[in-house]
Design a protein around this motif. Sequence first.
Motif, PDB file in Angstrom:
ATOM      1  N   SER B   2      -1.145  -6.404 -11.301  1.00  0.00           N
ATOM      2  CA  SER B   2      -1.547  -5.467 -10.259  1.00  0.00           C
ATOM      3  C   SER B   2      -0.357  -4.640  -9.779  1.00  0.00           C
ATOM      4  O   SER B   2       0.785  -5.051  -9.872  1.00  0.00           O
ATOM      5  N   CYS B 117      -4.510 -10.817 -10.252  1.00  0.00           N
ATOM      6  CA  CYS B 117      -5.570  -9.821 -10.144  1.00  0.00           C
ATOM      7  C   CYS B 117      -5.188  -8.586 -10.942  1.00  0.00           C
ATOM      8  O   CYS B 117      -4.081  -8.083 -10.861  1.00  0.00           O
ATOM      9  N   ARG B 119      -6.754  -5.723 -10.675  1.00  0.00           N
ATOM     10  CA  ARG B 119      -7.018  -4.487  -9.939  1.00  0.00           C
ATOM     11  C   ARG B 119      -5.842  -4.135  -9.030  1.00  0.00           C
ATOM     12  O   ARG B 119      -4.924  -4.907  -8.843  1.00  0.00           O
ATOM     13  N   ARG B 120      -5.908  -2.950  -8.498  1.00  0.00           N
ATOM     14  CA  ARG B 120      -4.758  -2.444  -7.758  1.00  0.00           C
ATOM     15  C   ARG B 120      -4.756  -2.877  -6.305  1.00  0.00           C
ATOM     16  O   ARG B 120      -5.789  -3.021  -5.691  1.00  0.00           O
ATOM     17  N   TRP B 121      -3.575  -2.995  -5.827  1.00  0.00           N
ATOM     18  CA  TRP B 121      -3.368  -3.236  -4.406  1.00  0.00           C
ATOM     19  C   TRP B 121      -3.182  -1.915  -3.718  1.00  0.00           C
ATOM     20  O   TRP B 121      -2.867  -0.916  -4.320  1.00  0.00           O
TER      21      TRP B 121
END
Lengths: 182, 149
Positions: B2, B117, B119-121
């Motif tokens: 991420s 994860c 997905r992006r933060w």
Amino acid sequence: MGKVLWHTMMSLDGFIAGANDDMQWMSDVDGGARRTVDEVLGSAGALLVGRRTQDVEDRNQPGFYGGAFRGPFFVLRHDPPAEPPVAKGVTGQFLDVEIDQAVGVAKEAAGGADVVVLGANIARQCLEAGLLDEIIVHVAPVLVGDGVRLFARSGSEPVRLESISSVNEGETTVLRYSVEAA
Amino acid sequence: MSKLIYSMGVSLDGYIAGPDADGEWAAPDQELHRFHNEQARERSLQVFGSSPLRGHGLLGDADEPNPSPPGDQLEFARIWKGLPEPVFSKTLQTVEGNTRLSHGDPVGAVREGPGRCRRRWRQGVPAISARRTADLSRVPGTRCARPRG
């Protein structure tokens, strides 16, 4: 009738010069084909330059547009030295007048072409006097953190601008806004 | 892996809020709102400081009914509701909604965050104006992060 354009490079965090008017951060920014610069140089008939911008010119001798602009230039300052300003072999003229007169002198010298304003303070004065037509900002991919802000004014309402264009040139994003139509 | 993204709406002259945290000028149009929605879908977490949260929570009247918020705002509300939102503050005592208050070290928390994860933060605050966000709190079943006390 020529327009009055404010043309500058700005860091992503909103500075047009670093601390102590440092300009080094913009030296290695790739401006790509410099289409906007060529366009402005093609339309410019005269430059109206602020005192601090001229001080940087005196100190670093970059020349206005690297010396590519060879037309008349005027430096607005209220304590003008005896000798006229010189940039890359072009001799300019100091003006010790009010902002509207200064723009008038530059417009006359431009002979119907555009007047390009260089410097945050003088550009703000032009905007406040209702003399500024467009703002052209090259956003550089740099965080400077301290220095001269693009637009510094306390206790005032936001100035709404109208977007004309946004293009990528090299590493920069060139944003062009109309002040008049806003 | 991420990424941690700092995302902000910013005025041409480099401000993210005016005096007194005013952000009305940053109200997004429909196109920008959709862009934010697209960005928000990619996130797994939003990390806030207390100032933007305070700006979001305190402006607008949450009790005023708003029966039909525009579709883009509803969509944003759905995305917003689904994201965990740690708020790092030394001054806030409580928060509401899906927000979790932490007095700890934000850098450490981000380091220990959902590392696996994909997905992006996202760090900071969506460039949705305070008023728009206040509107979201009027959507049934949705609560915006709102500091108390």
